[in-house]
Every structure is written in C-alpha cells, then in structure tokens.
Design an enzyme around this catalytic site. Sequence first.
Site, mmCIF file in Angstrom:
data_model
loop_
_atom_site.group_PDB
_atom_site.id
_atom_site.type_symbol
_atom_site.label_atom_id
_atom_site.label_comp_id
_atom_site.label_asym_id
_atom_site.label_seq_id
_atom_site.Cartn_x
_atom_site.Cartn_y
_atom_site.Cartn_z
ATOM 1 N N HIS A 1 0.826 -1.209 0.000
ATOM 2 C CA HIS A 1 0.000 0.000 0.000
ATOM 3 C C HIS A 1 0.859 1.257 0.000
ATOM 4 O O HIS A 1 0.498 2.274 -0.580
ATOM 5 C CB HIS A 1 -0.924 -0.018 1.225
ATOM 6 C CG HIS A 1 -2.024 -1.019 1.084
ATOM 7 N ND1 HIS A 1 -2.568 -1.696 2.141
ATOM 8 C CD2 HIS A 1 -2.673 -1.465 -0.012
ATOM 9 C CE1 HIS A 1 -3.513 -2.502 1.708
ATOM 10 N NE2 HIS A 1 -3.589 -2.378 0.403
ATOM 11 N N CYS B 1 -4.875 4.038 -27.452
ATOM 12 C CA CYS B 1 -5.133 4.354 -26.048
ATOM 13 C C CYS B 1 -4.374 3.444 -25.078
ATOM 14 O O CYS B 1 -4.613 3.486 -23.886
ATOM 15 C CB CYS B 1 -6.634 4.307 -25.749
ATOM 16 S SG CYS B 1 -7.340 2.687 -25.989
#
Length: 840
Positions: free
Chosen positions: A465, A772
């Site tokens: 995290h 993209c």
Amino acid sequence: MVQQVSVFPPLKGAFIDLDKVPDPVFAEKMVGDGFAIDPFDNALYAPIDGKIKSIHRAKHAITIESEAGFDILIHIGLETVSLGGTGFDVIVNEGDHVKTGDLLTVFDMDYIAANVVALITPVLVTDIEEKKIQIEILPHDAITDLSKPILTVKLGNHTTAISEVQNTSPQVTLESDLITITNSHGIHARPAALLNSIARKYPDNEILMIKGEQSGNVKSVVSLLSLSVQHKDQIQFLVKGINGVKIIAELTDAIKNLHDDESENPIADPNSGEEDNKVENGKYHGVVASSGLAVARLVRQTGIQFEYERFAADEAEQLVKLDKTIHSLVAELENEIKDLSEFDIAHKNILSAHLMILTDPELITQAKNLITNGQSAAYGWDKATAESCKALLATGNQLLIERQNDLIDVRDRVLTILCGNESKKVAEFTEEVILVAEDFTPSQVIAMSDKVKGLVSVRGGVTSHVSILARTRGMPLLVGVAKEILQESEQNVVLDTINTAILNVKPTPEELNQAKGEVNRRIEALQIAREAAQVPAVTTDGVQINCLANIGNIDEARIAAANGAEGVGLFRTEFMFLETKEAPSEEMQFNEYSDINHVLAGKTLVIRTLDAGGDKKIPYITQMHEENPMLGVRGVRLCLANRELFKTQLRAILKTKAENIKVMIPMISKLTEYRAVKQIFEEIKADLGINTQIQLGIMVEVPSVAFISEAFAKEVDFMSIGTNDLTQYVMAVDREHTELAKEVDHLHPAVLAAIAATSIGAAKHDTNLSVCGLMASEKLAIPVLIGLGIKNLSMTVSTIPENKAFIRNLNYAKCKEVAEHCLSLPTAIEVREYLKSQFN
Ligand code: PEP
Ligand code: MG
C-alpha cells in the site's frame, strides 16, 4: 439439492445441433445453450410450464420464465428481427401463464422463408453460468416428437457432498471435503479478505480452515494468512453450529472461483537477490517501487515511540479501555471511508484492510488474554500485533510480509489513543528530505508534507500500500536496500529511480550538481508544459495531434481537463464494477457518466463498456474456471454472455443522450461480435426512443482485427488501438507476467506492423483511429505512432502537458520517415536505440 425440469420441442421439424446453426451468435452460444429446429409446421408451442416473460417487438422471439426460475428463449428463424413483426401472429401476451404444449405463435412460413436467411429456430436456456444450470440433450429422433422431452435442465448446487441432515443441529461440527487450492498465489491477502467477509456473516458459527496439522480462524485475516496456504495445498473447512452446509458451500465456491489478482503478483523478493540490494561506493541498489528523481538531505524516519506501563491491576478497566478504543477507531475508519470519493480506490482499499485488522477476532482475543494476565491494554495490543507480524514474517511469503506495515499502522492508531496523543511525534521538516526507514506505514505516507521528496526502505515491496500511495503522489520510492542504510549519517543524497535504481549517499560534487540540474530542469519543463497545457499539440509542420486522456473515475476526468486533454479517449468503466459489491445500477452508472461528461464540458468522452474477465475478475459475475483467462471469456465475450448487465450499461450511456459521448467495445476479435453488439445497441435505442447519434466503436487489441482492419473500418464508427493487449497477443506474452515483463515491449517491430496495418485499413474508410494503450503515453513511442498515421493519442492524465510540449517540437514528415525505418528493424532493442538516437 438438484432440481430437474424437462423441456419439450416447441415445434415439429428437423432437430439441429446448436453449433450447426449458421449464425455465430447462436452457434457460439453467446445467447444461451440448447438446440435448434428447422420447422415443418407453422405453429410454435410452449416447451415448458411458465410465464411469458417477454415478447420481442418484432414478434419473432419469445422468452418463457419457467416455474423453476430459468428462462427459455425461442427465436423463430435467423435474422427475423428485420421483418419487423410481419408474418408472425403471437397468440399470448407478456405475463400470461402457459402450460407445456399451449400454442404461442402462428407464423407464415412462406413469407418468412422468402425474406430471411433461414427459418431455423434456436431454443435456448439463458444465463447458464449465472444460474449454475446444467443442460442435457436427451436421445431423440431426427424429426422432433412434440410429446417427448428433448432436453433436461438441472438447477441447484452440484458441489457440496455434505448431507443436508447435518444442517439442523446447533451442536454439530461439519467438515468439508478436501479442497485443493488452484489459484497460483494461494490464500494471500485478497482471498483471505474474501473468505473472511463470508465467515463474518455468520457470527454464531466457529469457522476454521484446516491445513495439515494447523488450523486458522476464517474470521481472522491474520490467522488465515499465517497458515500460508499455497498453490496446490489441500485444505478443509470445519464449521460448528447451524447452517454448516450453507457456509461450507459458500466458502468452497469462493475458493474454487479464486483467480489470481495480478495486481498482487509477488515481485522478486527485494532482499533475496544479491544483485538487488548491494552497496558499492555509497551507492545503495534497490527495487523501484515508484519512479522519480530527488536530491535532498537523507533523514532517518523513526517509528512512533509509545510509552506505557506494562502491568495494570485494574483488569476490567483495561478491557473496557481496549474495547472502547477499538470501537471508536472502527467508527473513525468507517467515516474516513465514507468521506472518500466512491472511486478513490487505492485509499479505500487500504482503509478497508485496516478495518479488517482492527476487528480481527484473533488479534483482539490475544490482546485480551494478556490483559487478563495482569498486563495493560497498551502492552496487550502492542504485543498481540507484534506476534501477528512475526507470524506473517514466518510465512516467508513476500506478499504477506508486505502486509506487516498495515498491521503496524493499525497498532499505532490504537496505541495513540491508549497512550495519549502526546506520545505521537510526527516529525516536521523545514528543509527538503529523503526519508529512509526500515519500512513505512501507509498513514505515514498520507501524512507526509511536501518537504518529503523521496523514500527509501529496507523492507517493503512494489505491491504494498505504501508503494501505491507513493506512486499516486509522484514520489520516488526505492525498496529492498541493504540495512546499513539505517546507519548512514544525514547528508545530501541523490535518489534516482528513473534512470537507475540507486540511492547515492556519497555523490561527488559533480554528481550532486548534475542531479540538481536535472531535477530543476524537470521541474521547469513540467511547469512550462503545464502552463501551455491548453494549447493544441501541433507539429512544427502543422499537423494537429489530439491528446486525450485515459481515465478511471471523475477525479481523473478533472485532472484531464486541467492538464489540457482534448477529451477522454478511454474511460475504463471496469473500476466502477470492481468497486461495488453488486453490479452498479443503471441510475448509478447514468449519474457517473453524466457527471464525468459535465466535467468535460462537451469534449469527447469515449466510454469503454465493461472490460472484465482475463486479469480483471468481478466477484459477482460467475465465471467458469479457465486455464487461460487471457484467452477466455473477457471483454465483449463476457458482456455478450451476461446480456442484462451489458444492456444496463448501454442503457445508462444512451440515456445521457450526449452526442460527444462514444461507446467503445473492448476485446473485439470478429465482426460477428461487433454486429451482435450493434443489434443490441440499436434495439435499446429503439426501445428508449433515442435518436441521438452516439457512435459505436471498437478497441483493436486482438491481432485478428488488425489483419482485416479494413473490413472493420467499413462497419464501425471508430477504432482505438489498445497496445497493452495488442502487444501481449502479438508477442504471446502475458502482459502481467513478472518474469517476462521485459519481453512485453510495444515498440517491437511486429507490434508496429500490426498498428501500421490497422492504420492503413482505417484510412481506407476514413474511420477515426486512435491509440489508447500505455504506448501513447511514452515519449519515445509517440513519434512512431504519429508517423504511422495516428492523430489521436489517449494517454495517462499526468503525462499530457509534457507530451503535448514534446509533440509541438516534432516534425510530422520526420515522424513518417522514422516510423518507416522502425518497421524495417528486426528487434525492439534496435527500435529503441534508433529512436533514442533520433530524439535524444
Ligand atoms: C489496452 O489493452 O491497451 C488498453 C488500453 O486496455 P486495458 O489496458 O484496459 O486492457
Ligand atoms: Mg485492453
């Protein structure tokens, strides 16, 4: 319990296996599974008892909902929708209850046969996977006999082998069969959280996971993780109390449907490789967890120190103190989560993980046991979390070890309350610093001021995290460096995780100056680029390149607008689906699309329909286990197999009635898929009475589309190349594969050839084409894409200002020459070297 229902032929005629039907939509079971009949007669009868669920406006298709809860769709003829109802006389109405053999429709065989491809009538059981249905075609003659069943539908749970009788007694303990773990990462953090959330729904039951001699409490993530269940391990569930059968079935199902979440792919253990954490002449090597460049003073971040009494005589008071603290923190965390934007995914996941740790029953029991032995609440909690950290460390599993700092974070939050806020000393810096620590906790990173320019840690990993937060903040983070770093004195250092993976604690004055110069140049260039962000990106010879944004939520849409994006070229809607417990409703989706559209103020918004499956599994969409999910039911295949979900999304988009919005379909591999989607799209438009010209386009991600791009270009409204997937399929390398990561290079000449082919095909029909994939964000690749004829580039939002500035210095004619040369080179390495020589 398994329920069986017999289905009778609805027509007299020749039986045809579904896969022989000359329409791939039916033959490939995109709508459902069953059989087909070439009719001899003009009457259609009910094949089951049930309710008429729907009659198509064109009267050619009827759906009957059986009393057992499954649906049967009968589609008279192929492509009969085009007849607009002519030739059909439907006897029944929607909502009518019918019995097997009741007449449903009479049709004009001659008229229909003369006007459509065939009269062949598919009879399909739909939602096979969603409803866990099994079907079996029964022995039959070549010509159907209306009095004999032709198919059996089996519904119910086919998995649990435990006797239902055992379900009644509260005393009973049930054991599941042995279950083999098939997902390659075993029970790591996410699967543990999933099992944990199931178990916590049953507060009255004790639920254990057994692995060999060890057992873990399924209601405790820490306890589950400590079992360190790996791929191919065999486990069992043990449930005490009522509802055992149900609980075991739910847990077993969850385990069997576990798929690897590649975002949690274990990275190479930062401390395992000699190469990774060596130190040479003051240069500390590590693993890049977030890239960037920083020059600042090295400062050691020390963990928070808490002072508390170890022993306490007032046992009851200490227990209450701990309970109250946990309760107040739970409320605090829940509020923090509630205050976050619905799509602030990274932060939300972190806080949810913390909530789970905070309420972990094993952790709390361990702490309380210490308190009842005469220790203080603070000591009990501190010691219990320390033990859990040790257990995670003992697993030797890098993924689990990385979760330690979440535990420490929760420990600190609890101790801060128990010991008083004054014990929490957060360092404040007056000068710019690079912090070094054994490891950081997520809360520390969240609380860091702008003075912190970089982070270095001995432990930690790319998927932790902390790394996610550092990347979000754009702050360099180097993990897995040798522990001697903690003894280094405070001094000016250079942290470079762009060009190298090194912290240089003894830079020479020249090295220091050079790095400072580069940092300043970067800051200045970025500043200038940001100021000019709204200016179009026109090459020196006058060709405008549209720079659009790839977004995943409304926050990114706002950044995109501020960064000068000419619109959104890719809105990845799957995040919206990944973040909800059940599929987002039509209203919720409509609101999200409308809000984002509002932010873009009329600029293009390309909404990609749900691109799930493959590496992105959605928990509430049932999918069969697949050996090769990347080649399985993903993207449009999954949508066509889950029609209602797909239609809900299309309705939500179409209802915006905004002509700047375009709908893009992912993972198209054949024209028939596009046509099936187009038909649904048009039907919904007709149903809703929408005349707005909303374009329908496709992603070019599968080589089959690149090869015949001209045929696609003729039919679709626009095309956008997804180079991430295109590269993996051209090179046959899993895009998430840790060891093969270096092989997935979008600048490989074969990938360039696929892009060139697509560009030529699109140009023949003047079809709007963009790129993209990540490639459109990479400076080195941009001139090649432009040279291959791409005028629309959709990129990562943060890169738009810099890339626009870069394009303004390019010359289109030169880009064409460069692209031509790249196509003639044999390897990606040579392409990269050549490009570097041309664009420095
Ligand atoms: C791609 O494949 O290049 C793409 C843009 O789609 P995603 O990365 O979401 O699969
Ligand atoms: Mg893709």
